[in-house]
Design a protein around this motif. Sequence first.
Motif, PDB file in Angstrom:
ATOM      1  N   VAL A  24       9.496   4.020  10.662  1.00 55.67           N
ATOM      2  CA  VAL A  24      10.350   4.404   9.422  1.00 55.67           C
ATOM      3  C   VAL A  24      10.425   3.086   8.432  1.00 55.67           C
ATOM      4  N   ALA A  25      10.419   1.896   9.022  1.00 50.80           N
ATOM      5  CA  ALA A  25      10.458   0.812   8.119  1.00 50.80           C
ATOM      6  C   ALA A  25       9.092   0.578   7.466  1.00 50.80           C
ATOM      7  N   ARG A  26       7.848   0.805   8.023  1.00 46.44           N
ATOM      8  CA  ARG A  26       6.744   0.772   7.648  1.00 46.44           C
ATOM      9  C   ARG A  26       6.626   1.877   6.612  1.00 46.44           C
ATOM     10  N   GLY A  27       7.061   3.121   6.804  1.00 43.31           N
ATOM     11  CA  GLY A  27       7.200   3.981   5.644  1.00 43.31           C
ATOM     12  C   GLY A  27       7.778   3.674   4.443  1.00 43.31           C
ATOM     13  N   LEU A  28       9.045   3.278   4.630  1.00 43.87           N
ATOM     14  CA  LEU A  28       9.718   2.683   3.390  1.00 43.87           C
ATOM     15  C   LEU A  28       9.120   1.651   2.449  1.00 43.87           C
ATOM     16  N   GLN A  29       8.366   0.668   3.652  1.00 41.53           N
ATOM     17  CA  GLN A  29       7.777  -0.245   3.022  1.00 41.53           C
ATOM     18  C   GLN A  29       6.646   0.185   1.949  1.00 41.53           C
ATOM     19  N   LEU A  30       5.754   1.098   2.444  1.00 34.57           N
ATOM     20  CA  LEU A  30       4.674   1.713   1.494  1.00 34.57           C
ATOM     21  C   LEU A  30       5.502   2.433   0.488  1.00 34.57           C
ATOM     22  N   LEU A  31       6.374   3.158   0.511  1.00 30.83           N
ATOM     23  CA  LEU A  31       7.233   3.934  -0.590  1.00 30.83           C
ATOM     24  C   LEU A  31       7.532   2.757  -1.758  1.00 30.83           C
ATOM     25  N   ALA A  32       7.956   1.692  -1.242  1.00 26.42           N
ATOM     26  CA  ALA A  32       8.252   0.412  -2.078  1.00 26.42           C
ATOM     27  C   ALA A  32       7.049  -0.056  -2.902  1.00 26.42           C
ATOM     28  N   GLU A  33       5.823   0.068  -2.241  1.00 27.22           N
ATOM     29  CA  GLU A  33       4.704  -0.546  -2.669  1.00 27.22           C
ATOM     30  C   GLU A  33       3.849   0.382  -3.473  1.00 27.22           C
ATOM     31  N   ASP A  36       3.271   7.571  -3.193  1.00 24.22           N
ATOM     32  CA  ASP A  36       4.059   8.998  -3.604  1.00 24.22           C
ATOM     33  C   ASP A  36       4.406   9.807  -2.414  1.00 24.22           C
ATOM     34  N   LEU A  37       3.717   9.703  -1.290  1.00 24.46           N
ATOM     35  CA  LEU A  37       3.896  10.556  -0.129  1.00 24.46           C
ATOM     36  C   LEU A  37       3.584   9.766   1.245  1.00 24.46           C
ATOM     37  N   LEU A  38       3.961  10.021   2.079  1.00 23.25           N
ATOM     38  CA  LEU A  38       3.875   9.279   3.515  1.00 23.25           C
ATOM     39  C   LEU A  38       3.211  10.449   4.477  1.00 23.25           C
ATOM     40  N   ASP A  39       2.126   9.955   5.164  1.00 18.38           N
ATOM     41  CA  ASP A  39       1.412  11.025   6.321  1.00 18.38           C
ATOM     42  C   ASP A  39       1.875  10.480   7.522  1.00 18.38           C
ATOM     43  N   ALA A  73      12.108  10.546   1.272  1.00 16.62           N
ATOM     44  CA  ALA A  73      10.528  10.368   0.962  1.00 16.62           C
ATOM     45  C   ALA A  73       9.875  11.953   1.166  1.00 16.62           C
ATOM     46  N   VAL A  74       8.675  11.760   0.423  1.00 20.43           N
ATOM     47  CA  VAL A  74       8.113  13.267   0.383  1.00 20.43           C
ATOM     48  C   VAL A  74       7.191  13.041   1.876  1.00 20.43           C
ATOM     49  N   VAL A  75       7.059  13.834   2.651  1.00 19.85           N
ATOM     50  CA  VAL A  75       6.635  13.531   3.977  1.00 19.85           C
ATOM     51  C   VAL A  75       5.595  14.531   4.180  1.00 19.85           C
ATOM     52  N   SER A  76       4.258  14.109   4.768  1.00 21.97           N
ATOM     53  CA  SER A  76       3.272  14.920   5.113  1.00 21.97           C
ATOM     54  C   SER A  76       3.107  14.757   6.630  1.00 21.97           C
ATOM     55  N   VAL A  77       2.912  15.767   7.400  1.00 20.83           N
ATOM     56  CA  VAL A  77       2.731  15.536   8.875  1.00 20.83           C
ATOM     57  C   VAL A  77       1.095  15.963   9.182  1.00 20.83           C
ATOM     58  N   ASP A  78       0.641  14.802   9.947  1.00 20.61           N
ATOM     59  CA  ASP A  78      -0.768  14.702  10.030  1.00 20.61           C
ATOM     60  C   ASP A  78      -1.056  15.337  11.718  1.00 20.61           C
ATOM     61  N   THR A  79      -1.158  16.787  11.824  1.00 17.61           N
ATOM     62  CA  THR A  79      -1.265  17.159  13.090  1.00 17.61           C
ATOM     63  C   THR A  79      -2.425  18.467  13.068  1.00 17.61           C
ATOM     64  N   MET A  80      -3.047  18.595  14.073  1.00 17.52           N
ATOM     65  CA  MET A  80      -3.829  19.943  14.335  1.00 17.52           C
ATOM     66  C   MET A  80      -3.027  20.893  15.000  1.00 17.52           C
ATOM     67  N   VAL A 245      -4.087   5.809   2.330  1.00 15.22           N
ATOM     68  CA  VAL A 245      -4.386   4.713   2.487  1.00 15.22           C
ATOM     69  C   VAL A 245      -3.467   4.010   3.470  1.00 15.22           C
ATOM     70  N   HIS A 246      -4.068   2.961   4.170  1.00 11.01           N
ATOM     71  CA  HIS A 246      -2.913   2.116   5.010  1.00 11.01           C
ATOM     72  C   HIS A 246      -2.032   1.027   4.263  1.00 11.01           C
ATOM     73  N   GLU A 247      -2.664   0.575   3.167  1.00 13.99           N
ATOM     74  CA  GLU A 247      -2.001  -0.432   2.018  1.00 13.99           C
ATOM     75  C   GLU A 247      -1.955   0.126   1.088  1.00 13.99           C
ATOM     76  N   ALA A 248      -0.551   0.411   0.485  1.00 12.70           N
ATOM     77  CA  ALA A 248      -0.379   1.263  -0.577  1.00 12.70           C
ATOM     78  C   ALA A 248      -0.496   0.264  -1.998  1.00 12.70           C
ATOM     79  N   LEU A 249      -0.069  -1.177  -1.946  1.00  9.33           N
ATOM     80  CA  LEU A 249      -0.103  -1.882  -3.215  1.00  9.33           C
ATOM     81  C   LEU A 249      -1.457  -1.840  -3.937  1.00  9.33           C
ATOM     82  N   ALA A 250      -2.279  -2.278  -3.409  1.00  8.09           N
ATOM     83  CA  ALA A 250      -3.623  -2.400  -4.096  1.00  8.09           C
ATOM     84  C   ALA A 250      -4.042  -1.006  -4.553  1.00  8.09           C
TER      85      ALA A 250
END
Length: 273
Positions: A24-33, A36-39, A73-80, A245-250
Amino acid sequence: MGVVNVTPDSFSDGGRWFDTDAAVARGLQLLAEGADLLDVGGESTRPGAPRVPEDEELRRVLPVVTELADAGAVVSVDTMRASVAEQALEAGARLVNDVSGGLADPVMARLVAASGAPYVVMHWRGHSATMDDLAVYDDVVADVRRELLRRVDGLLDEGVDERQLVLDPGLGFAKTGEHNWALLAHLDALTGTGLPVLVAASRKRFLGHLLAGPGREPVPPLERDDASAAVTALAAAAGVWCVRVHEALASFSAVRVAAAWSAAAAARPGATR
């Protein structure tokens, strides 16, 4: 699209976000960077990875989806799995990202149709344990386009609305590095369909091989972020809908550069250097 891997064996981060609080902390960090959405995914799809039991995938994913959605957050679920997708949507996810394009679970198409959620349809030929053996193409660009559009037709037949669909060429999934580069160089084969396109090149093995040079071991995943951002810039300029992407800022910066570049080009139609 920022990646939140809730797995102990991801190729890209080795389980750094496996704990719910850390994810969860990682997701919030990605949003801050700038994401637009989290997978959020609970099953590794690296080459050779075994399947995760359904109950374990649910245990990993649902608390993270719930907390991130509750945080806005706008959340995507990555699942089959349709069962995981259904429960994640009930927990607040808004998009389903299925690397199998509905082939791994015959119930997925009906679930997506009933939910109305956006659905990422990736090009897929088989599970991680066998996919490297399936990387055989006559013309990878034409073959991937044809096979993806065949999946689109199948989903439409199951009641999915075309407006729900996003295409993903499936870089690294039953693809060699040469195949990946060909698909990236010809993204217009997919953007030209009129459907949105997602590109997921971040930290993948073919970038590691490129950076290492011929005949050397690929550089580690965490050293591939600059190359990943370069792909983001080029993909954005090619008109894709989203990059995963794994890192959002760049990548956020790369998208802004590509947008400014395209706007400047559009402002002077017909201008020459």
